[in-house]
Design a protein around this motif. Structure first.
Motif, PDB file in Angstrom:
ATOM      1  N   PHE A 308       0.806  -1.216   0.000  1.00  0.00           N
ATOM      2  CA  PHE A 308       0.000   0.000   0.000  1.00  0.00           C
ATOM      3  C   PHE A 308       0.845   1.275   0.000  1.00  0.00           C
ATOM      4  CE2 PHE A 308      -2.800  -3.307   1.677  1.00  0.00           C
ATOM      5  CZ  PHE A 308      -3.866  -3.183   0.807  1.00  0.00           C
ATOM      6  N   GLN A 309       2.164   1.126  -0.167  1.00  0.00           N
ATOM      7  CA  GLN A 309       3.006   2.297  -0.379  1.00  0.00           C
ATOM      8  C   GLN A 309       2.758   2.863  -1.778  1.00  0.00           C
ATOM      9  OE1 GLN A 309       7.081   1.164   0.260  1.00  0.00           O
ATOM     10  NE2 GLN A 309       6.735   0.517   2.393  1.00  0.00           N
ATOM     11  N   GLU A 310       3.190   4.089  -1.998  1.00  0.00           N
ATOM     12  CA  GLU A 310       2.902   4.749  -3.273  1.00  0.00           C
ATOM     13  C   GLU A 310       3.564   4.045  -4.454  1.00  0.00           C
ATOM     14  OE1 GLU A 310       3.198   9.179  -5.369  1.00  0.00           O
ATOM     15  OE2 GLU A 310       3.473   8.943  -3.202  1.00  0.00           O
ATOM     16  N   ASN A 311       4.821   3.671  -4.322  1.00  0.00           N
ATOM     17  CA  ASN A 311       5.536   2.979  -5.399  1.00  0.00           C
ATOM     18  C   ASN A 311       6.297   1.778  -4.829  1.00  0.00           C
ATOM     19  OD1 ASN A 311       5.080   4.639  -7.869  1.00  0.00           O
ATOM     20  ND2 ASN A 311       6.024   6.237  -6.612  1.00  0.00           N
ATOM     21  N   PRO A 312       5.593   0.713  -4.497  1.00  0.00           N
ATOM     22  CA  PRO A 312       6.269  -0.447  -3.909  1.00  0.00           C
ATOM     23  C   PRO A 312       7.182  -1.124  -4.926  1.00  0.00           C
ATOM     24  CG  PRO A 312       4.011  -0.995  -4.478  1.00  0.00           C
ATOM     25  CD  PRO A 312       4.153   0.480  -4.700  1.00  0.00           C
ATOM     26  N   THR A 313       8.228  -1.748  -4.428  1.00  0.00           N
ATOM     27  CA  THR A 313       9.169  -2.459  -5.300  1.00  0.00           C
ATOM     28  C   THR A 313       8.498  -3.690  -5.895  1.00  0.00           C
ATOM     29  OG1 THR A 313      11.039  -1.726  -3.975  1.00  0.00           O
ATOM     30  CG2 THR A 313      11.398  -3.623  -5.397  1.00  0.00           C
ATOM     31  N   ARG A 314       8.660  -3.860  -7.204  1.00  0.00           N
ATOM     32  CA  ARG A 314       8.111  -5.007  -7.917  1.00  0.00           C
ATOM     33  C   ARG A 314       9.248  -5.993  -8.199  1.00  0.00           C
ATOM     34  NH1 ARG A 314       4.747  -1.475 -12.295  1.00  0.00           N
ATOM     35  NH2 ARG A 314       4.565  -3.476 -13.401  1.00  0.00           N
ATOM     36  N   HIS A 315       9.267  -7.080  -7.464  1.00  0.00           N
ATOM     37  CA  HIS A 315      10.363  -8.039  -7.544  1.00  0.00           C
ATOM     38  C   HIS A 315      10.127  -9.035  -8.669  1.00  0.00           C
ATOM     39  CE1 HIS A 315      11.990  -6.699  -3.662  1.00  0.00           C
ATOM     40  NE2 HIS A 315      10.731  -6.635  -3.258  1.00  0.00           N
ATOM     41  N   THR A 316      11.200  -9.427  -9.344  1.00  0.00           N
ATOM     42  CA  THR A 316      11.134 -10.480 -10.347  1.00  0.00           C
ATOM     43  C   THR A 316      11.368 -11.827  -9.671  1.00  0.00           C
ATOM     44  OG1 THR A 316      13.503 -10.360 -10.820  1.00  0.00           O
ATOM     45  CG2 THR A 316      12.052  -8.891 -12.077  1.00  0.00           C
ATOM     46  N   ILE A 317      11.241 -12.884 -10.456  1.00  0.00           N
ATOM     47  CA  ILE A 317      11.393 -14.227  -9.900  1.00  0.00           C
ATOM     48  C   ILE A 317      12.778 -14.428  -9.291  1.00  0.00           C
ATOM     49  CG2 ILE A 317      12.162 -15.308 -12.057  1.00  0.00           C
ATOM     50  CD1 ILE A 317       9.785 -16.844  -9.428  1.00  0.00           C
ATOM     51  N   GLY A 318      13.786 -13.774  -9.836  1.00  0.00           N
ATOM     52  CA  GLY A 318      15.134 -13.952  -9.319  1.00  0.00           C
ATOM     53  C   GLY A 318      15.415 -13.189  -8.038  1.00  0.00           C
ATOM     54  N   GLU A 319      14.439 -12.408  -7.573  1.00  0.00           N
ATOM     55  CA  GLU A 319      14.651 -11.555  -6.396  1.00  0.00           C
ATOM     56  C   GLU A 319      13.807 -11.966  -5.193  1.00  0.00           C
ATOM     57  OE1 GLU A 319      15.531  -7.452  -8.941  1.00  0.00           O
ATOM     58  OE2 GLU A 319      13.477  -7.983  -8.363  1.00  0.00           O
ATOM     59  N   VAL A 320      12.992 -12.996  -5.330  1.00  0.00           N
ATOM     60  CA  VAL A 320      12.101 -13.366  -4.231  1.00  0.00           C
ATOM     61  C   VAL A 320      12.856 -14.109  -3.133  1.00  0.00           C
ATOM     62  CG1 VAL A 320      10.058 -13.420  -5.697  1.00  0.00           C
ATOM     63  CG2 VAL A 320      11.413 -15.518  -5.397  1.00  0.00           C
ATOM     64  N   GLU A 321      12.255 -14.110  -1.934  1.00  0.00           N
ATOM     65  CA  GLU A 321      12.851 -14.750  -0.768  1.00  0.00           C
ATOM     66  C   GLU A 321      11.880 -15.780  -0.197  1.00  0.00           C
ATOM     67  OE1 GLU A 321      14.326 -11.729   2.049  1.00  0.00           O
ATOM     68  OE2 GLU A 321      13.863 -10.279   0.473  1.00  0.00           O
ATOM     69  N   LEU A 322      12.425 -16.727   0.516  1.00  0.00           N
ATOM     70  CA  LEU A 322      11.593 -17.732   1.179  1.00  0.00           C
ATOM     71  C   LEU A 322      10.785 -17.103   2.310  1.00  0.00           C
ATOM     72  CD1 LEU A 322      14.122 -20.708   1.516  1.00  0.00           C
ATOM     73  CD2 LEU A 322      12.179 -20.572  -0.057  1.00  0.00           C
ATOM     74  N   GLY A 323       9.552 -17.572   2.470  1.00  0.00           N
ATOM     75  CA  GLY A 323       8.756 -17.228   3.633  1.00  0.00           C
ATOM     76  C   GLY A 323       8.193 -15.830   3.682  1.00  0.00           C
ATOM     77  N   VAL A 324       8.378 -15.043   2.635  1.00  0.00           N
ATOM     78  CA  VAL A 324       7.853 -13.679   2.596  1.00  0.00           C
ATOM     79  C   VAL A 324       6.483 -13.704   1.928  1.00  0.00           C
ATOM     80  CG1 VAL A 324       8.189 -11.341   1.695  1.00  0.00           C
ATOM     81  CG2 VAL A 324      10.153 -12.674   2.507  1.00  0.00           C
ATOM     82  N   ASN A 325       5.546 -12.936   2.458  1.00  0.00           N
ATOM     83  CA  ASN A 325       4.211 -12.874   1.895  1.00  0.00           C
ATOM     84  C   ASN A 325       4.198 -11.852   0.760  1.00  0.00           C
ATOM     85  OD1 ASN A 325       1.705 -14.130   2.218  1.00  0.00           O
ATOM     86  ND2 ASN A 325       0.833 -12.369   3.251  1.00  0.00           N
ATOM     87  N   TYR A 326       3.905 -12.323  -0.466  1.00  0.00           N
ATOM     88  CA  TYR A 326       3.918 -11.450  -1.646  1.00  0.00           C
ATOM     89  C   TYR A 326       2.533 -11.338  -2.275  1.00  0.00           C
ATOM     90  CZ  TYR A 326       9.071 -11.956  -1.867  1.00  0.00           C
ATOM     91  OH  TYR A 326      10.426 -11.945  -1.605  1.00  0.00           O
ATOM     92  N   VAL A 327       2.211 -10.150  -2.757  1.00  0.00           N
ATOM     93  CA  VAL A 327       1.062  -9.975  -3.637  1.00  0.00           C
ATOM     94  C   VAL A 327       1.500 -10.392  -5.038  1.00  0.00           C
ATOM     95  CG1 VAL A 327      -0.604  -8.340  -4.604  1.00  0.00           C
ATOM     96  CG2 VAL A 327       0.192  -8.068  -2.243  1.00  0.00           C
ATOM     97  N   LEU A 328       0.693 -11.229  -5.679  1.00  0.00           N
ATOM     98  CA  LEU A 328       1.037 -11.766  -6.994  1.00  0.00           C
ATOM     99  C   LEU A 328       0.534 -10.810  -8.089  1.00  0.00           C
ATOM    100  CD1 LEU A 328       2.202 -14.213  -8.537  1.00  0.00           C
ATOM    101  CD2 LEU A 328      -0.084 -15.202  -8.503  1.00  0.00           C
ATOM    102  N   ILE A 329       1.455 -10.371  -8.934  1.00  0.00           N
ATOM    103  CA  ILE A 329       1.144  -9.475 -10.050  1.00  0.00           C
ATOM    104  C   ILE A 329       1.471 -10.207 -11.347  1.00  0.00           C
ATOM    105  CG2 ILE A 329       1.583  -7.226 -11.101  1.00  0.00           C
ATOM    106  CD1 ILE A 329       0.401  -7.053  -8.265  1.00  0.00           C
TER     107      ILE A 329
END
Length: 497
Positions: A308-329
């Motif tokens: 809900f931040q104004e410009n949140p970081t959009r991570h690619t598949i190579g940048e994801v981490e284990l156990g973090v809750n992500y919104v799927l885009i």
């Protein structure tokens, strides 16, 4: 071994080799998907409006394509619905998957000639992955049932539309048609209760080996089978050896299913949606669902805490981490761009990339700042049920901010039990302790006496089905939200109760 099951094993081996090629090159695979999507759509209205011809990287894509939900993309979708070509994707879609939105009314999700095959192949490949891993293929000789929506399609401006499960029914391969139930006529019945009764009549004397559907509605089918024959489903269908499901977490239903079946049946979990087929369970021994990186879908991931931040970081598949809750885009070959489907996921493995669905962006409780998500309530109730004879048919949770009885507010759990706990108060206390372990903010609120412990409201048998029927969402692909941040569902359930 039949010729059919022998052939299935050979085919499973071939598909496994193809799958491993992109599994072993995930980052490169996703980069190629993005490049291909941009190239194919650069001459569309959306592509021109967003300067697709200037996009050479993910960074360029982020700069030009904002995150949108259905309402944000709706001006383009409305043009497609009106029959205009080359708007979101080249040409026109071949179908619209019609879904019911909570705020948008009817939603029309385009399905194109490029995207449709992936819906079919993913479901097929999930079964083939099971065959390849386990060596079990005898079930292909038995009857298979897919509890789904009506295949009758409407037409709008020359384009066919219907529920995704009904559209998919038109693509059942010829080699499965003789094994597939229910009949076309029964599948076309709109009223869900009438349809289930008809399915029971058609299948009760058949050799059912595979059963597929959303667990809550399969449970209804199983209960009516058991009532008709007065014996467990596993005795009615002695060769029932595979349950395929999606849409909701199976674990809260597992104990009830095993009671209805009379034994444990292997299962395959799928993660399909009108917007795309995202993942399937590729292993019976490893946790999570294999994210499909080569299926015409480019994925981005935004941390839920940042969403809900104004410009949140959009991570690619190579940048994801284990156990973090992500919104799927997602961005897809059906013309959805930077699209928020509303689901949240967590990675449980990065080699290969496997996920679990952790909830919905809109389905949470944070009336007091706790931000409880679906995965947390499901994990808590699974933990408390372990080692007991308690069975839960269905449940949902809502905040009670202003209790009529006075005192502190609380989280109110509406539960339809298959087998009730001997001591409901003790069960509620255990559930509360499990929730405190799941969510540190909830723990702080309980410890600080901002909230009192969980209150459970028992829902009578069939109560949730009654509620879903009252809002016109009984059966098919409709699902009861696990969580609500308001009292809309809770107030209706109180009347039923």
């Amino acid at each position: 071994m039949s010729l059919k099951s022998f052939g299935a094993k050979i085919f499973a081996s071939i598909i496994n080799k193809k799958t491993q090629r992109w599994v072993n090159n995930p980052i490169e695979t996703q980069a190629k998907v993005l490049t291909s999507l941009i190239e194919e759509a650069k001459h569309t209205s959306f592509g021109q409006d967003h300067n697709f011809d200037e996009i050479k990287s993910h960074h360029d894509f982020v700069q030009r394509v904002p995150i949108r939900d259905y309402e944000g993309l709706r001006p383009y979708v409305d043009r497609v619905v009106e029959g205009e070509a080359d708007v979101l994707w080249k040409g026109k879609p071949i179908y619209f998957a019609k879904t019911s939105g909570t705020t948008s009314g009817a939603k029309y999700i385009p399905l194109t000639k490029e995207s449709m095959p992936y819906h079919i192949e993913a479901a097929r490949n999930a079964i083939l992955a099971y065959i390849h891993e386990t060596g079990k293929a005898d079930f292909v000789d038995g009857k298979m049932i897919f509890l789904q929506g009506s295949p009758i399609l409407e037409e709008k401006n020359g384009l066919k539309l219907g529920r995704l499960s009904g559209i998919v029914a038109h693509y059942v391969p010829a080699y499965l048609q003789k094994n597939r139930l229910p009949s076309w006529e029964t599948n076309c019945i709109e009223d869900w209760e009438t349809k289930v009764d008809a399915i029971v009549e058609e299948t009760v004397d058949q050799d059912m080996s595979v059963i597929s559907g959303i667990p809550s509605w399969v449970q209804m089918y199983f209960e009516r089978l058991e009532a008709k024959k007065n014996k467990p489903v596993g005795e009615i269908f002695k060769n029932f050896n595979l349950f395929i499901y999606g849409g909701v977490n199976y674990e809260p239903y597992r104990a009830k299913f095993e009671q209805l079946i009379g034994r444990r049946v292997p299962s395959i979990e799928l993660f399909p949606a009108s917007e795309g087929f995202f993942a399937y369970q590729d292993s019976q021994t490893e946790k999570g669902l294999l994210l499909l990186l080569n299926a015409g879908i480019y994925y981005e991931f935004i941390k839920v805490d940042d969403f809900f931040q104004e410009n949140p970081t959009r991570h690619t598949i190579g940048e994801v981490e284990l156990g973090v809750n992500y919104v799927l885009i997602i961005s897809t070959n059906a013309g959805l761009w930077g699209y928020n489907i509303g689901d949240t996921v967590q990675f449980v493995n990065l080699n290969p990339y496997r996920i679990v669905v952790s909830g919905r962006v809109k389905h949470y409780i944070s009336a007091f700042g706790e931000h409880v998500i679906g995965k947390e309530v499901e994990t808590a109730i699974e933990e408390v049920m372990q080692g007991s004879n308690v069975q839960v048919n269905e449940f949902t949770v809502a905040p009670q901010i202003s209790p009529n009885e006075g005192g502190l507010p609380y989280h109110e759990w509406f539960i339809e039990f298959g087998n009730e706990p001997d001591d409901l108060n003790n069960f509620a206390m255990q559930l509360d302790e499990a929730m405190r372990k799941q969510n540190v903010y909830y723990d702080d609120l309980i410890a600080g006496k901002v909230l009192r412990t969980i209150v459970i409201r028992k829902i009578p048998k069939g109560g949730f089905q009654q509620y879903m029927k009252s809002i016109g969402k009984l059966g098919g692909q409709n699902k009861l939200p696990r969580l609500s941040n308001d009292r809309n569902i809770a107030d209706k359930l109180e009347i039923i109760n």
